[in-house]
Design a protein around this motif. Structure first.
Motif, PDB file in Angstrom:
ATOM      1  N   TRP A  83       7.858   3.309   3.188  1.00 39.50           N
ATOM      2  CA  TRP A  83       6.556   2.766   3.552  1.00 39.50           C
ATOM      3  C   TRP A  83       6.732   1.405   4.223  1.00 39.50           C
ATOM      4  O   TRP A  83       6.751   0.384   3.552  1.00 39.50           O
ATOM      5  CB  TRP A  83       5.689   2.661   2.284  1.00 39.50           C
ATOM      6  N   TYR A 102      -0.382   3.344   6.727  1.00 34.19           N
ATOM      7  CA  TYR A 102      -0.626   4.293   5.647  1.00 34.19           C
ATOM      8  C   TYR A 102       0.626   5.083   5.292  1.00 34.19           C
ATOM      9  O   TYR A 102       1.464   5.359   6.142  1.00 34.19           O
ATOM     10  CB  TYR A 102      -1.726   5.288   6.049  1.00 34.19           C
ATOM     11  N   VAL A 104       1.154   8.673   3.732  1.00 31.69           N
ATOM     12  CA  VAL A 104       0.370   9.866   3.398  1.00 31.69           C
ATOM     13  C   VAL A 104       1.291  10.944   2.828  1.00 31.69           C
ATOM     14  O   VAL A 104       2.166  11.459   3.524  1.00 31.69           O
ATOM     15  CB  VAL A 104      -0.358  10.405   4.659  1.00 31.69           C
TER      16      VAL A 104
END
Ligand code: CFM
Ligand code: HCA
Length: 533
Positions: A83, A102, A104
């Motif tokens: 991330w 984001y 996901v």
């Protein structure tokens, strides 16, 4: 040095020694050719720096595409260290079309593993379309998906029919290859099959239209490169994939030249674009001033336009005048130092040139997951025998596009240019290394510690997994993956940032307070005898 390497290898059981010795080469420029073993399995139990196929596919190649949502189908653990840690930066004119912040994931649970995760994935795609309205979606599979047999291709196809936007599934389960490298190949194939050429542009929008391949905008690198390219009048259609977008990538077929910064991660697309659209590629390197200048000159020579050639010289002279005083200041501290330079599949080569410009000699360089051609040059391609692991990812078959294939430069001129520049060619890392320096493939933690002890470099450059071990040995360590939250390091201004950061590492008083283990206690000595523990 030979003897010291031999002693290091003697600590291994015989079978491991036989394997590892083929991955270590002591450079000898009097030999025309030296072979290294690469892109083969890491020995189980050895602490490697390598990652997996999913990391190479989703993390490296697909992840930076900003107007797409990248779904990870797998347990959440596969996403924790994915991330934003790679620092591939992106800006979007439309703030609603940048989804890079984001993470996901379908967050697979035990029940999904037992009963299947297809329904959960389909629901997640519905949710992503509803919330984000992206231009396209990718789905990347992690290990359990392949093991339980979720059919992500059918789910993606059904969702694509339902929503009318491209939704692509990538079977890049971690175990698909021996390293990240397999994932690059999977991602290259998918982008070529489903994105590139999908746009409807038929003509290049500018006189010098190019794509930049294998540049991921780590710490803003591609922005610094593009600053200069744009001033020179180049239109960068798309960067693959740093700060890239589906909307630009789909028209990549219109470029007159493809630049290849990282050969390892993107050579497949470069080759396929040449076959399908007739677009040659040029190996460039925008890390280091000498390499940046050479790359700019080669580009100008390729287009062969006097105005562009003159402007290139003008900009080079101006940029140099601007950075030289700062570089000279830092060179006072860096000159005469030595470095260790072990990165993924291209920076191990590229950064040696920048080090050299700061007066720093690279004693050891290597790659985590490169192939023999990245070390020895593409001349060895015909000699590389495919094995069961590399055959796992088949080459995509491409044919010349009947409507869009254009000969960009006549064959004769192409041959002439190939004599002068790496056009559709890469000569590999070895050509820039000097005698008695070491080239290592898939360096492991035992060898890292041993080589540090043998070579005692002034600066270590690698990644997060080995940074702190080496700093605890009293040696400053620079991450050459994410740049330790700094950058850009590419191009002219990037070189100054790099010189500043390396200088800070070297002059820091911290290292005086750490006693490296070899100064206070003997290292483990003796040999391992097989059959005994
Ligand atoms: Fe190419 Fe890269 Fe690299 Fe790479 Fe990587 Fe990276 Fe790298 Mo980390 S694409 S091979 S898979 S230049 S993520 S931006 S820094 S190992 S040397
Ligand atoms: C990857 C990404 C990585 C890891 C860096 C590191 C990166 O290989 O999955 O080990 O420090 O550049 O972020 O290479």
């Amino acid at each position: 040095m030979d003897k010291q390497i031999e002693e290091m290898l003697n600590q291994y059981p015989a079978k491991v020694k036989r394997n590892r010795k083929n991955h270590i080469v002591l450079n000898d420029t009097s030999l025309e050719h030296q072979q290294i073993e690469a892109n083969t399995r890491t020995i189980p139990g050895i602490i490697t720096n390598r990652g997996c196929a999913y990391a190479g596919c989703k993390g490296v190649v697909l992840g930076p595409l900003k107007d797409m949502v990248h779904i990870v189908h797998g347990p959440i653990g596969c996403s924790y260290y994915a991330w934003m840690t790679r620092r591939n930066k992106a800006k979007s004119e439309d703030p609603k079309k940048n989804f890079l912040n984001y993470c996901v994931s379908t967050d697979m649970q035990e029940s999904d593993i037992v009963f299947g995760g297809e329904k959960k994935l389909a629901r997640m795609i519905d949710e992503v379309v509803e919330i984000f309205k992206p231009n396209a979606i990718t789905v990347s599979a992690t290990c359990p998906v392949g093991l339980i047999g979720d059919d992500i291709q059918s789910i993606a196809k059904a969702a694509e029919d339902k929503y009318g936007i491209p939704i692509m599934a990538f079977n890049c389960e971690g175990y698909k290859g021996v390293s990240q490298s397999a994932g690059h190949h999977i991602a290259n194939n998918g982008l070529m099959e489903h994105v590139i050429g999908r746009g409807d542009l038929e003509e290049a929008p500018a006189k010098y239209t190019i794509n930049m391949l294998g540049e991921y905008n780590i710490g803003g690198d591609s922005w610094e490169i593009e600053r200069v390219l744009t001033e020179l009048g180049y239109h960068v259609q798309t960067v693959m994939t740093g700060n890239g977008a589906y909307e630009d990538l789909k028209n990549a077929h219109i470029a007159q030249l493809n630049l290849v910064q990282c050969h390892r991660s993107i050579n497949y697309i470069a080759d396929m674009l040449e076959k399908k659209y007739g677009t040659p590629w040029l190996k460039v390197n925008f890390i280091g001033i000498r390499s940046t200048i050479e790359s700019l000159r080669n580009m100008a020579m390729y287009f062969g336009d006097k105005e562009l050639i003159d402007k290139t010289e003008e900009v080079i002279a101006r940029e140099l005048a601007e950075i030289e005083p700062a570089l000279d200041k830092y060179r006072k501290y860096t000159n005469g130092k030595t470095a260790f330079c072990f990165v993924g599949g291209s920076r191990g080569h590229h950064y040696q040139i920048l080090y050299e410009e700061l007066g720093i000699k690279t004693l050891l360089a290597g790659y985590e997951f490169a192939h023999r051609d990245d070390y020895e040059g593409r001349v060895v391609l015909p000699d590389i025998k495919p094995d069961a692991d590399s055959k796992n990812i088949p080459d995509l078959h491409v044919e010349p596009d009947e409507r869009r294939y254009r000969v960009k430069i006549p064959q004769e001129r192409m041959a002439e240019l190939q004599e002068k520049m790496p056009l559709c060619n890469y000569k590999g890392m070895r050509m820039d290394m000097i005698d008695n320096t070491v080239m290592v493939d898939d360096l492991n933690h035992y060898e890292t510690e041993e080589f540090i002890r043998i070579l005692k470099p002034d600066i270590f450059s690698s990644g997060i997994k080995d940074k702190y071990i080496v700093q605890k040995m009293g040696i400053p360590s620079k991450q050459l993956h994410n740049y330790d939250y700094s950058g850009p390091y590419a191009g002219f201004k990037g070189a100054v940032n790099f010189a500043r950061d390396i200088t800070m590492g070297i002059v820091s008083p911290t290292w005086k307070y750490i006693t490296p283990p070899w100064k206070s206690s003997p290292l483990i000595e003796g040999t391992i005898e097989e059959g005994r523990s």
